[in-house]
Design an enzyme around this catalytic site. Structure first.
Site, PDB file in Angstrom:
ATOM      1  N   ASN A 126       0.859  -1.192   0.000  1.00 34.09           N
ATOM      2  CA  ASN A 126       0.000   0.000   0.000  1.00 34.09           C
ATOM      3  C   ASN A 126       0.895   1.241   0.000  1.00 34.09           C
ATOM      4  O   ASN A 126       1.540   1.532   1.001  1.00 34.09           O
ATOM      5  CB  ASN A 126      -0.893  -0.045   1.257  1.00 34.09           C
ATOM      6  CG  ASN A 126      -1.677   1.241   1.471  1.00 34.09           C
ATOM      7  OD1 ASN A 126      -1.642   2.149   0.654  1.00 34.09           O
ATOM      8  ND2 ASN A 126      -2.395   1.288   2.587  1.00 34.09           N
ATOM      9  N   THR A 141      -1.026  -1.554  -4.412  1.00 32.17           N
ATOM     10  CA  THR A 141      -2.485  -1.374  -4.404  1.00 32.17           C
ATOM     11  C   THR A 141      -2.847   0.022  -4.914  1.00 32.17           C
ATOM     12  O   THR A 141      -2.126   0.992  -4.685  1.00 32.17           O
ATOM     13  CB  THR A 141      -3.082  -1.590  -3.000  1.00 32.17           C
ATOM     14  OG1 THR A 141      -2.505  -0.641  -2.107  1.00 32.17           O
ATOM     15  CG2 THR A 141      -2.813  -2.985  -2.484  1.00 32.17           C
ATOM     16  N   SER A 200       2.668  -2.833   4.485  1.00 35.42           N
ATOM     17  CA  SER A 200       1.735  -1.754   4.811  1.00 35.42           C
ATOM     18  C   SER A 200       1.606  -1.739   6.326  1.00 35.42           C
ATOM     19  O   SER A 200       2.473  -2.263   7.025  1.00 35.42           O
ATOM     20  CB  SER A 200       0.382  -2.033   4.144  1.00 35.42           C
ATOM     21  OG  SER A 200      -0.489  -0.939   4.317  1.00 35.42           O
ATOM     22  N   ASP A 216      -1.414  -2.573   9.521  1.00 35.33           N
ATOM     23  CA  ASP A 216      -2.262  -3.734   9.795  1.00 35.33           C
ATOM     24  C   ASP A 216      -3.520  -3.750   8.921  1.00 35.33           C
ATOM     25  O   ASP A 216      -4.120  -4.797   8.706  1.00 35.33           O
ATOM     26  CB  ASP A 216      -2.637  -3.739  11.280  1.00 35.33           C
ATOM     27  CG  ASP A 216      -1.386  -3.835  12.152  1.00 35.33           C
ATOM     28  OD1 ASP A 216      -0.621  -4.786  11.967  1.00 35.33           O
ATOM     29  OD2 ASP A 216      -1.170  -2.933  12.983  1.00 35.33           O
ATOM     30  N   GLY A 239       3.423   0.814   7.547  1.00 38.20           N
ATOM     31  CA  GLY A 239       2.302   1.660   7.938  1.00 38.20           C
ATOM     32  C   GLY A 239       2.585   2.490   9.164  1.00 38.20           C
ATOM     33  O   GLY A 239       3.723   2.564   9.641  1.00 38.20           O
ATOM     34  N   ARG A 293       1.528   9.508  15.215  1.00 34.32           N
ATOM     35  CA  ARG A 293       0.142   9.997  15.225  1.00 34.32           C
ATOM     36  C   ARG A 293      -0.627   9.453  16.440  1.00 34.32           C
ATOM     37  O   ARG A 293      -1.514  10.114  16.974  1.00 34.32           O
ATOM     38  CB  ARG A 293      -0.570   9.677  13.918  1.00 34.32           C
ATOM     39  CG  ARG A 293      -1.053   8.246  13.702  1.00 34.32           C
ATOM     40  CD  ARG A 293      -1.846   8.188  12.397  1.00 34.32           C
ATOM     41  NE  ARG A 293      -2.016   6.882  11.840  1.00 34.32           N
ATOM     42  CZ  ARG A 293      -3.148   6.174  11.888  1.00 34.32           C
ATOM     43  NH1 ARG A 293      -4.190   6.631  12.521  1.00 34.32           N
ATOM     44  NH2 ARG A 293      -3.221   5.002  11.301  1.00 34.32           N
TER      45      ARG A 293
HETATM   46  P1  ADP Z   1      -1.574   2.464   8.165  1.00 29.14           P
HETATM   47  O1  ADP Z   1      -0.974   1.668   9.293  1.00 29.14           O
HETATM   48  O2  ADP Z   1      -0.635   3.511   7.712  1.00 29.14           O
HETATM   49  O3  ADP Z   1      -2.924   2.935   8.528  1.00 29.14           O
HETATM   50  P2  ADP Z   1      -2.841   0.385   6.650  1.00 29.14           P
HETATM   51  O4  ADP Z   1      -2.243  -0.831   6.061  1.00 29.14           O
HETATM   52  O5  ADP Z   1      -3.612   0.206   7.903  1.00 29.14           O
HETATM   53  O6  ADP Z   1      -1.696   1.459   6.926  1.00 29.14           O
HETATM   54  O7  ADP Z   1      -3.709   1.054   5.527  1.00 29.14           O
HETATM   55  C1  ADP Z   1      -4.581   2.117   5.780  1.00 29.14           C
HETATM   56  C2  ADP Z   1      -5.800   1.982   4.917  1.00 29.14           C
HETATM   57  O8  ADP Z   1      -5.478   2.144   3.561  1.00 29.14           O
HETATM   58  C3  ADP Z   1      -6.454   0.624   5.026  1.00 29.14           C
HETATM   59  O9  ADP Z   1      -7.824   0.812   5.258  1.00 29.14           O
HETATM   60  C4  ADP Z   1      -6.238   0.012   3.653  1.00 29.14           C
HETATM   61  O10 ADP Z   1      -7.309  -0.822   3.320  1.00 29.14           O
HETATM   62  C5  ADP Z   1      -6.226   1.221   2.764  1.00 29.14           C
HETATM   63  N1  ADP Z   1      -5.543   1.094   1.462  1.00 29.14           N
HETATM   64  C6  ADP Z   1      -4.876   0.046   0.964  1.00 29.14           C
HETATM   65  N2  ADP Z   1      -4.334   0.363  -0.246  1.00 29.14           N
HETATM   66  C7  ADP Z   1      -4.701   1.642  -0.521  1.00 29.14           C
HETATM   67  C8  ADP Z   1      -4.462   2.545  -1.614  1.00 29.14           C
HETATM   68  N3  ADP Z   1      -3.722   2.191  -2.643  1.00 29.14           N
HETATM   69  N4  ADP Z   1      -4.979   3.780  -1.516  1.00 29.14           N
HETATM   70  C9  ADP Z   1      -5.684   4.161  -0.451  1.00 29.14           C
HETATM   71  N5  ADP Z   1      -5.947   3.369   0.612  1.00 29.14           N
HETATM   72  C10 ADP Z   1      -5.459   2.112   0.585  1.00 29.14           C
HETATM   73 MG    MG Z   2      -4.131   1.166   9.750  1.00 29.21          MG
END
Ligand code: ADP
Ligand code: MG
Length: 557
Positions: free
Chosen positions: A162, A194, A219, A221, A251, A330
């Site tokens: 991601n 993605t 990414s 979780d 992430g 954050r």
């Molecule tokens: P973080 O820990 O930074 O929040 P996550 O893996 O939890 O990272 O992802 C945050 C959100 O982004 C999740 O809801 C995921 O489903 C969504 N996501 C995944 N790929 C993309 C994308 N290409 N663009 C936008 N959102 C995405």
């Molecule tokens: Mg998240």
């Protein structure tokens, strides 16, 4: 007489020879290279500098080695060839709860110059490279084999990344940190970046996963949650969920990565240190079963690997989304903001304590065809007589008198509400039915937070459930009762970084190991998250499914 150390005293040496070491700088070819005696044992590569006293020795553990290759140097000399081994030894910093562990790359390259004929030198270099690789690969004994597995070497992995996770640097980090390590281990991969939310969720339902030994998520979780639930919607979920899943922290919420890092005996690590540790685990390829949890809300049924949160924690998680550019910080900012205006939530918790063995008394496995899928049940349930309250069934389990019990249509839970397929719940009745008699039902009360966690970490800096293990068959249910002062709550969260919050003697925090729970919120508005993703607000319940998943896990060295 000067005594030369040749490593002759090392027992069980498999290969021994001396070679000049090639330094990583390009001009090194011209420089005088130090000559070393190399002794390879079953577990280590010993290096002894030729013509030196015994202080000039190094030992490199093969457990830290991820690859060894041969290559020809540029230049005019065509008869020599090099072999190069890559190690990631663990460096510990600090002591006690604030200690950190990170792996740092060490490359050792030697030139084989024993003969005037290239093919002969090549033969020697190949023998060394092959043997180092062979001895560096993990092996399992028969007893471990029941629990653990090892990816084929070299493995083929599908990576889903991601690009917007965390600070938006996941793709850059993949190229700078992860890819070189995958190449060093000769892991073949396909990278899919993605394009939107749910892309990975949809893709994983269609993908031919037989091409891959493991699926890796880079990414936070949230993407793992998408992929897990995509897998559980596949008609072949029962076999696909055994395909090892790996996590690379990219992430802002990297709870699974931090937990796996912890289970492997590594101290806390964050950012690139955590990423390198987790990439190292993928290179070594050890896999282990992991408990998963099925979660049901009024309209959805899903699977979860991390936890369910309500109140303070889910508020911070969702409300701090707008600060995502600062990464995991954050959550710290969000904690301080939420502390200034503390909210209280009213609700009721019911749970099946983990030490309750009532359910085990009726553990006979039957297969039941539901929605076209074959499900395995741990409690024998009959579907022949509908419309009898589910309470009967659980009482019957309770009294170990199953055959005399009335049966109920509750034996097919979620038949109307199921989104994911997967194994049926056998501990929790449908959400619309009362919980069984042997569950504990707490008084309706005011909470600051409720958290059901099944991993050790809630984030890379939140060591919330130090007692948690990936397959302990336990949901660690925590709640903080209303009435706690802001200072005490802040102290709890600060202590959580080191995992000492439960030792603080704070009477407002409660920890109960359970196998299943139900949460009924009575405060009309609020946020509930599953694995950090917001789900519908309202009653929610969950139960553990022992060792349902398989994850790439750390190696204790
Ligand atoms: P973080 O820990 O930074 O929040 P996550 O893996 O939890 O990272 O992802 C945050 C959100 O982004 C999740 O809801 C995921 O489903 C969504 N996501 C995944 N790929 C993309 C994308 N290409 N663009 C936008 N959102 C995405
Ligand atoms: Mg998240």
């Amino acid at each position: 007489m000067e005594e030369h150390n040749t490593g002759a005293g090392i027992p069980n040496v498999l290969l021994r020879a001396d070679f000049p070491e090639v330094q990583p700088t390009s001009s090194s070819r011209k420089r005088r290279c130090e000559r070393w005696v190399l002794s390879l044992t079953q577990t280590e590569l010993h290096l002894h500098k030729v013509n030196s006293d015994s202080s000039a020795t190094h030992r490199l553990a093969l457990a830290d080695c991820i690859g060894c290759r041969t290559f020809r140097e540029d230049g005019d000399n065509q008869v020599t060839i090099c072999f190069s081994a890559v190690f990631y030894p663990l460096r510990k910093k600090g002591r006690g709860p604030s200690a950190t562990s990170s792996r740092k790359k060490v490359v050792k390259t030697f030139r084989v110059d024993s003969f005037e004929i290239f093919e002969k030198n090549q033969e020697i270099a190949d023998i060394w490279a092959r043997k180092i690789k062979e001895l560096s690969a993990l092996s399992l004994d028969v007893t471990d084999g029941l629990l653990y597995g090892i990816l084929p070497q070299p493995s083929r992995v599908l990576i889903l990344l991601n690009p917007h996770s965390g600070k938006g640097q996941a793709l850059q980090l993949f190229h700078s940190q992860v890819l070189p390590m995958l190449n060093e281990t000769e892991i073949q991969h396909k990278l899919i970046v993605t394009e939107r939310q749910n892309h990975a969720h949809e893709l994983i339902q269609e993908e031919d996963l037989s091409l891959w030994d493991a699926v890796i998520i880079m990414s936070g979780d949230g993407l793992m949650y998408e992929v897990l639930n995509g897998i559980m919607k596949r008609p072949d979920w029962e076999t696909t969920i055994k395909k090892p899943l790996g996590i690379l922290p990219g992430g802002s919420g990297n709870a699974l990565a931090a937990s796996i890092n912890h289970y492997s005996g590594h101290d806390n690590a964050v950012d690139e240190d955590l990423l390198i540790n987790c990439t190292f685990f993928i290179c070594k390829g050890l896999t282990a079963p992991m408990d998963l949890v099925s979660v049901t809300t009024s309209h959805r049924h899903m699977f979860s690997f991390l936890g369910v949160a309500w109140g303070f924690i889910s508020d911070i998680d969702i409300e701090s989304e707008k600060y995502r550019t600062i990464g995991s910080a954050r959550f710290t900012v969000g904690t301080f903001i939420r502390l200034t205006s503390l909210r209280v939530y009213r609700g009721r918790l019911s749970y099946l304590p983990a030490n309750d063995d009532t359910g085990k008394q009726c553990k006979t496995s039957v297969d039941l065809e539901v929605n076209g899928f074959c499900h395995s049940l741990s409690c024998k349930q009959s579907t022949s007589t509908p419309n009898v309250n589910s309470q009967h069934m659980y009482n019957a389990c309770n009294s170990n008198n199953l055959m005399k019990s009335h049966s109920s249509d509750s034996s097919i839970p979620f038949s109307k509400t199921t989104v994911a397929s997967g194994p049926l719940d056998s501990l929790a009745p449908p959400l619309s039915k009362p919980v069984p008699n042997h569950w504990t039902v707490s008084e309706e009360q005011d909470f600051i937070l409720v958290l059901a966690l099944y991993q050790s970490h809630l984030g890379d800096q939140f060591f919330t459930a130090p007692m948690a293990q990936p397959n302990d068959e336990v949901i660690h249910l925590f709640y903080v009762k209303a009435g706690i002062s802001r200072t005490s709550l802040l102290k709890l969260f600060l202590a959580m970084e080191k995992g000492t919050h439960l030792e603080s003697g704070c009477s407002h925090i409660v920890h109960i190991p359970v196998k299943a729970f139900r949460l009924e919120p009575f405060t009309p508005k609020g946020i509930i998250t599953v694995d950090g993703e917001q789900v519908e607000y309202g009653p929610i319940q969950a139960e553990i499914h022992s060792r349902l998943g398989r994850f790439i896990s750390g190696v204790c060295t």
